[in-house]
Write a protein that holds these residues in place. Structure first.
Motif, PDB file in Angstrom:
ATOM      1  N   ARG A 146       0.887  -1.025  -0.126  1.00  0.00           N
ATOM      2  CA  ARG A 146      -0.270  -0.246  -0.230  1.00  0.00           C
ATOM      3  C   ARG A 146       1.046   1.136  -0.044  1.00  0.00           C
ATOM      4  NH1 ARG A 146      -3.008   1.058   5.728  1.00  0.00           N
ATOM      5  NH2 ARG A 146      -2.240   3.472   4.617  1.00  0.00           N
ATOM      6  N   PRO A 147       0.681   2.380  -0.264  1.00  0.00           N
ATOM      7  CA  PRO A 147       0.763   3.762   0.019  1.00  0.00           C
ATOM      8  C   PRO A 147       0.709   3.290   1.331  1.00  0.00           C
ATOM      9  CG  PRO A 147      -0.726   3.996  -1.490  1.00  0.00           C
ATOM     10  CD  PRO A 147      -0.756   2.523  -0.930  1.00  0.00           C
ATOM     11  N   HIS A 148       2.374   4.780   1.861  1.00  0.00           N
ATOM     12  CA  HIS A 148       2.829   4.694   3.068  1.00  0.00           C
ATOM     13  C   HIS A 148       2.553   5.563   2.762  1.00  0.00           C
ATOM     14  CE1 HIS A 148       5.174   4.737   6.779  1.00  0.00           C
ATOM     15  NE2 HIS A 148       5.808   5.647   5.415  1.00  0.00           N
ATOM     16  N   ILE A 149       0.967   5.932   3.459  1.00  0.00           N
ATOM     17  CA  ILE A 149       0.365   7.364   3.785  1.00  0.00           C
ATOM     18  C   ILE A 149      -0.191   7.220   5.165  1.00  0.00           C
ATOM     19  CG2 ILE A 149      -1.481   9.122   2.526  1.00  0.00           C
ATOM     20  CD1 ILE A 149       1.006   8.874   0.604  1.00  0.00           C
ATOM     21  N   VAL A 150      -1.005   8.210   5.505  1.00  0.00           N
ATOM     22  CA  VAL A 150      -1.602   7.832   6.911  1.00  0.00           C
ATOM     23  C   VAL A 150      -2.716   8.456   6.032  1.00  0.00           C
ATOM     24  CG1 VAL A 150      -2.387   8.911   8.709  1.00  0.00           C
ATOM     25  CG2 VAL A 150       0.666   8.538   7.986  1.00  0.00           C
ATOM     26  N   TRP A 151      -4.008   8.255   5.857  1.00  0.00           N
ATOM     27  CA  TRP A 151      -5.368   7.556   5.894  1.00  0.00           C
ATOM     28  C   TRP A 151      -6.183   8.587   6.992  1.00  0.00           C
ATOM     29  CZ3 TRP A 151      -4.936   2.566   2.936  1.00  0.00           C
ATOM     30  CH2 TRP A 151      -4.002   2.840   1.379  1.00  0.00           C
ATOM     31  N   PHE A 152      -7.170   9.029   6.922  1.00  0.00           N
ATOM     32  CA  PHE A 152      -7.819   9.464   7.564  1.00  0.00           C
ATOM     33  C   PHE A 152      -8.514   8.018   8.417  1.00  0.00           C
ATOM     34  CE2 PHE A 152      -8.237  13.860   6.304  1.00  0.00           C
ATOM     35  CZ  PHE A 152      -8.004  14.115   5.718  1.00  0.00           C
ATOM     36  N   GLY A 153      -8.179   8.623   9.379  1.00  0.00           N
ATOM     37  CA  GLY A 153      -8.794   7.403  10.756  1.00  0.00           C
ATOM     38  C   GLY A 153      -7.592   6.768  11.232  1.00  0.00           C
ATOM     39  N   GLU A 154      -6.243   6.950  10.774  1.00  0.00           N
ATOM     40  CA  GLU A 154      -4.811   6.173  10.652  1.00  0.00           C
ATOM     41  C   GLU A 154      -4.414   7.582  11.866  1.00  0.00           C
ATOM     42  OE1 GLU A 154      -4.800   2.812   7.305  1.00  0.00           O
ATOM     43  OE2 GLU A 154      -4.047   4.938   7.127  1.00  0.00           O
ATOM     44  N   ILE A 155      -3.232   6.549  12.605  1.00  0.00           N
ATOM     45  CA  ILE A 155      -1.935   7.742  13.458  1.00  0.00           C
ATOM     46  C   ILE A 155      -1.339   8.213  12.741  1.00  0.00           C
ATOM     47  CG2 ILE A 155      -1.058   7.462  15.780  1.00  0.00           C
ATOM     48  CD1 ILE A 155      -3.279   4.988  16.171  1.00  0.00           C
ATOM     49  N   PRO A 156      -1.051   9.498  12.691  1.00  0.00           N
ATOM     50  CA  PRO A 156      -0.046  10.150  12.139  1.00  0.00           C
ATOM     51  C   PRO A 156       0.804   9.910  12.955  1.00  0.00           C
ATOM     52  CG  PRO A 156      -1.826  11.711  12.801  1.00  0.00           C
ATOM     53  CD  PRO A 156      -2.386   9.876  13.281  1.00  0.00           C
ATOM     54  N   LEU A 157       1.906   9.560  12.403  1.00  0.00           N
ATOM     55  CA  LEU A 157       3.670   9.105  12.260  1.00  0.00           C
ATOM     56  C   LEU A 157       4.193  10.502  13.461  1.00  0.00           C
ATOM     57  CD1 LEU A 157       4.838   8.076   8.709  1.00  0.00           C
ATOM     58  CD2 LEU A 157       3.531   6.118  10.695  1.00  0.00           C
ATOM     59  N   HIS A 158       5.341   9.473  13.797  1.00  0.00           N
ATOM     60  CA  HIS A 158       5.806  10.199  14.488  1.00  0.00           C
ATOM     61  C   HIS A 158       5.561  11.849  15.701  1.00  0.00           C
ATOM     62  CE1 HIS A 158       8.646   9.070  11.902  1.00  0.00           C
ATOM     63  NE2 HIS A 158       8.252   9.325  11.070  1.00  0.00           N
ATOM     64  N   MET A 159       4.276  11.170  16.755  1.00  0.00           N
ATOM     65  CA  MET A 159       3.199  11.694  17.353  1.00  0.00           C
ATOM     66  C   MET A 159       3.979  12.348  18.542  1.00  0.00           C
ATOM     67  SD  MET A 159       1.054  13.309  15.403  1.00  0.00           S
ATOM     68  CE  MET A 159       0.126  13.679  17.208  1.00  0.00           C
ATOM     69  N   GLU A 160       4.837  11.346  19.074  1.00  0.00           N
ATOM     70  CA  GLU A 160       5.105  11.526  20.735  1.00  0.00           C
ATOM     71  C   GLU A 160       6.403  12.527  20.612  1.00  0.00           C
ATOM     72  OE1 GLU A 160       6.028   8.141  22.076  1.00  0.00           O
ATOM     73  OE2 GLU A 160       7.610   8.709  24.025  1.00  0.00           O
ATOM     74  N   HIS A 161       7.335  11.693  19.531  1.00  0.00           N
ATOM     75  CA  HIS A 161       8.641  13.109  19.023  1.00  0.00           C
ATOM     76  C   HIS A 161       7.726  14.522  19.072  1.00  0.00           C
ATOM     77  CE1 HIS A 161      12.526  13.997  17.751  1.00  0.00           C
ATOM     78  NE2 HIS A 161      12.513  14.038  16.259  1.00  0.00           N
TER      79      HIS A 161
END
Ligand code: BV8
Length: 229
Positions: A146-161
């Protein structure tokens, strides 16, 4: 302990607009041509994977015909020349910040030039189309990519940082985002809660306009270079 201001920058589709990449919510934007539910949600991918792959294949292919603009270059200069910490977070999935010279870019919504194995979650660089026949190299039997894309309803990347940096920021700069999509749209409130000065660069006031202490309206390719230099 750095005595120089710690800066967190958030960019959105508007920073790539002058390079020719469509934004999302303009009158001719991407969401005018496609329903978010059909091309940018996990449910849409299950329903019609090829429609979703084509949506990202077309955007991935377009990257080879666009170049960074003065806004990308000004931000790269700021990152390289500012003596304090600078974190660049982008909602964009294009590679124009990198090609504009930014030494570090945090893609919280993923990247067009990467693909992800749906079984193992492994992420690989990916330059070409992903088709119905495309398979991973990490599983047996091979699984789909799949595309390495954050879709709606998915958790965005690097949030803690990102939240750690927002808690320590002295200056938060938002560039080219309408402030509609969370959690990114909440970053200005988070930075302000921790005492940061908040500045917006956008074509027009965003949804979060009331939370910015300073604002510079106009094309980022024109407003940003003078402000950075
Ligand atoms: C999450 C990848 C939980 C795709 C994107 C119901 C169900 C599920 C979730 C929700 C729900 N209701 C609400 C939500 C939350 C949802 C959300 O916010 N929805 C909105 C629509 C209400 N968010 C999510 O689902 C997120 N995940 O919530 O998980 C969670 C949260 C926190 C912690 C743990 C768990 C995931 C959101 C990510 C979705 N994926 N992108 C793709 O790219 O194809 S979002 C998509 O919108 C793009 O990434 C884009 O970057 C982003 C934001 O849009 P903008 O960048 O702002 O673009 P836009 O066109 O809107 O604005 C451009 C601006 O630029 C304009 O203001 C314009 O004036 C300006 N401009 C134009 N030209 C210029 C310019 N400015 C300067 N110069 C110029 N030349």
């Amino acid at each position: 302990m750095s005595q120089h201001a710690r800066i967190v920058i958030l960019t959105g589709a508007g920073v790539s607009a002058e390079s020719g990449l469509a934004t999302f919510r303009a009158h001719d934007g991407l969401w005018e041509q496609h329903r978010i539910e059909d091309v940018a949600t996990p449910e849409g991918f299950v329903r019609n994977p090829q429609l979703v792959q084509n949506f990202y294949n077309q955007r991935r292919a377009q990257l080879s015909s666009v170049v960074p603009n003065q806004a990308h270059q000004a931000l790269a200069r700021l990152q390289r020349e500012w003596p304090g910490d600078v974190m660049l977070v982008t909602q964009n999935v294009d590679d124009l910040h990198e090609r504009g010279g930014s030494p570090q870019v945090i893609h919280m919504h993923g990247e067009l030039l990467k693909a992800r194995c749906v079984e193992s979650g492994q992420v690989v660089a990916w330059l070409n189309d992903i088709t119905a026949e495309t398979r991973c190299a990490c599983c047996k039997p091979a699984a789909i990519l799949r595309p390495h894309i954050v879709w709606f309803g998915e958790i965005p990347l690097h949030m803690e940082h990102i939240y750690t940096a927002l808690g320590q920021a002295d200056l938060f700069i938002s560039i080219g985002t309408s402030g509609n999509v969370y959690p990114a749209a909440g970053f200005v409130a988070e930075a302000r809660r921790h005492g940061a000065l908040t500045v917006e660069f956008n074509l027009e006031p965003s949804e979060q306009r009331s939370l910015f202490q300073q604002a510079n309206y106009g094309p980022a390719g024109e407003t940003l270079p003078g402000w950075v230099d």
